[in-house]
Design a protein around this motif. Structure first.
Motif, short mmCIF file in Angstrom:
data_model
loop_
_atom_site.label_atom_id
_atom_site.label_comp_id
_atom_site.label_asym_id
_atom_site.label_seq_id
_atom_site.Cartn_x
_atom_site.Cartn_y
_atom_site.Cartn_z
N TYR A 1 -11.39 10.08 -7.51
CA TYR A 1 -12.28 9.24 -6.72
C TYR A 1 -13.72 9.71 -6.85
CZ TYR A 1 -14.41 6.70 -2.89
OH TYR A 1 -15.24 5.90 -2.15
N ARG B 1 0.87 -1.16 0.00
CA ARG B 1 0.00 0.00 0.00
C ARG B 1 0.92 1.23 0.00
NH1 ARG B 1 0.92 1.64 5.07
NH2 ARG B 1 1.19 0.05 6.67
N MET C 1 -9.81 4.62 -4.90
CA MET C 1 -9.69 4.73 -3.45
C MET C 1 -8.27 4.39 -3.00
SD MET C 1 -10.59 5.43 -0.44
CE MET C 1 -12.34 5.66 -0.32
N ASP C 2 -7.68 3.35 -3.58
CA ASP C 2 -6.30 2.98 -3.24
C ASP C 2 -5.36 4.14 -3.54
OD1 ASP C 2 -7.14 0.47 -2.42
OD2 ASP C 2 -6.47 -0.55 -4.25
N THR D 1 -17.23 1.15 -12.38
CA THR D 1 -17.28 -0.22 -11.87
C THR D 1 -16.65 -0.28 -10.48
OG1 THR D 1 -15.12 -0.80 -12.79
CG2 THR D 1 -17.06 -1.14 -14.22
N PRO D 2 -17.01 -1.28 -9.71
CA PRO D 2 -16.39 -1.42 -8.38
C PRO D 2 -14.86 -1.49 -8.44
CG PRO D 2 -18.29 -2.86 -8.54
CD PRO D 2 -18.07 -2.28 -9.91
N GLU D 3 -14.33 -2.12 -9.46
CA GLU D 3 -12.87 -2.23 -9.60
C GLU D 3 -12.23 -0.86 -9.78
OE1 GLU D 3 -15.07 -3.97 -11.48
OE2 GLU D 3 -14.83 -5.97 -10.62
N LYS D 4 -12.85 -0.01 -10.60
CA LYS D 4 -12.30 1.33 -10.83
C LYS D 4 -12.44 2.20 -9.59
CE LYS D 4 -12.64 1.45 -15.82
NZ LYS D 4 -13.14 2.12 -17.00
N ARG D 5 -13.56 2.03 -8.87
CA ARG D 5 -13.72 2.79 -7.62
C ARG D 5 -12.68 2.36 -6.60
NH1 ARG D 5 -19.26 1.71 -8.42
NH2 ARG D 5 -19.24 0.24 -6.70
N GLU D 6 -12.42 1.06 -6.51
CA GLU D 6 -11.43 0.56 -5.56
C GLU D 6 -10.03 1.06 -5.92
OE1 GLU D 6 -9.62 -3.63 -3.88
OE2 GLU D 6 -11.60 -3.65 -4.78
N ALA D 7 -9.69 1.06 -7.21
CA ALA D 7 -8.39 1.56 -7.64
C ALA D 7 -8.26 3.05 -7.32
CB ALA D 7 -8.19 1.32 -9.14
#
Length: 128
Positions: free
Chosen positions: A97, A38, A112-113, A104-110
């Motif tokens: 963000y 991270r 957020m990371d 998509t959830p994947e793009k939101r998670e990326a």
């Protein structure tokens, strides 16, 4: 290692890496592992003291009993971090963000990371 260059290659006492699950201290003879990283500081110890600190926003680390290899798209010595650049990167990550709210959830998670990494970068730049 970053895509641009090899930043550090020498024997050291210990390396502490910002693993996704938490800080991971690696000493000689460590069990083999591959961990995701991270945003945070990779800290190199020699003689019981931190001798180098590098910011990485994300990446992977391969740990063997003899070495630690950190693979990151970006790595910067903490001493070179600019507060203004860190604040600009954080603002961009916040905007990305917000824009990802309907993705998509994947793009939101990326997104957020990246946002979390840029928050850490700002904190490290302020402390340096």
């Amino acid at each position: 290692m970053s895509p641009e260059k090899l930043l550090l290659s020498r024997q050291v006492e210990m390396v502490v890496i910002p693993a996704a699950e938490g800080e991971l201290g690696v000493l000689p003879g460590h069990v083999p592992a591959i961990v995701s990283l991270r945003g945070g500081a990779v800290r190199v110890y020699e003689g019981g003291q931190v001798t180098e600190s590098l910011f990485v926003p994300a990446g992977f680390a391969e740990v063997t009993p003899e070495r630690v290899t950190v693979l990151a798209d970006e790595a910067s010595p903490l001493a070179t971090l600019s507060r203004a650049k860190a604040e600009a990167d954080l603002a961009a990550a916040e905007a990305d963000y917000a824009a990802a709210a309907t993705d998509t959830p994947e793009k939101r998670e990326a997104a957020m990371d990246r946002l979390l990494s840029m928050r850490v970068k700002k904190e490290l730049a302020e402390a340096a």
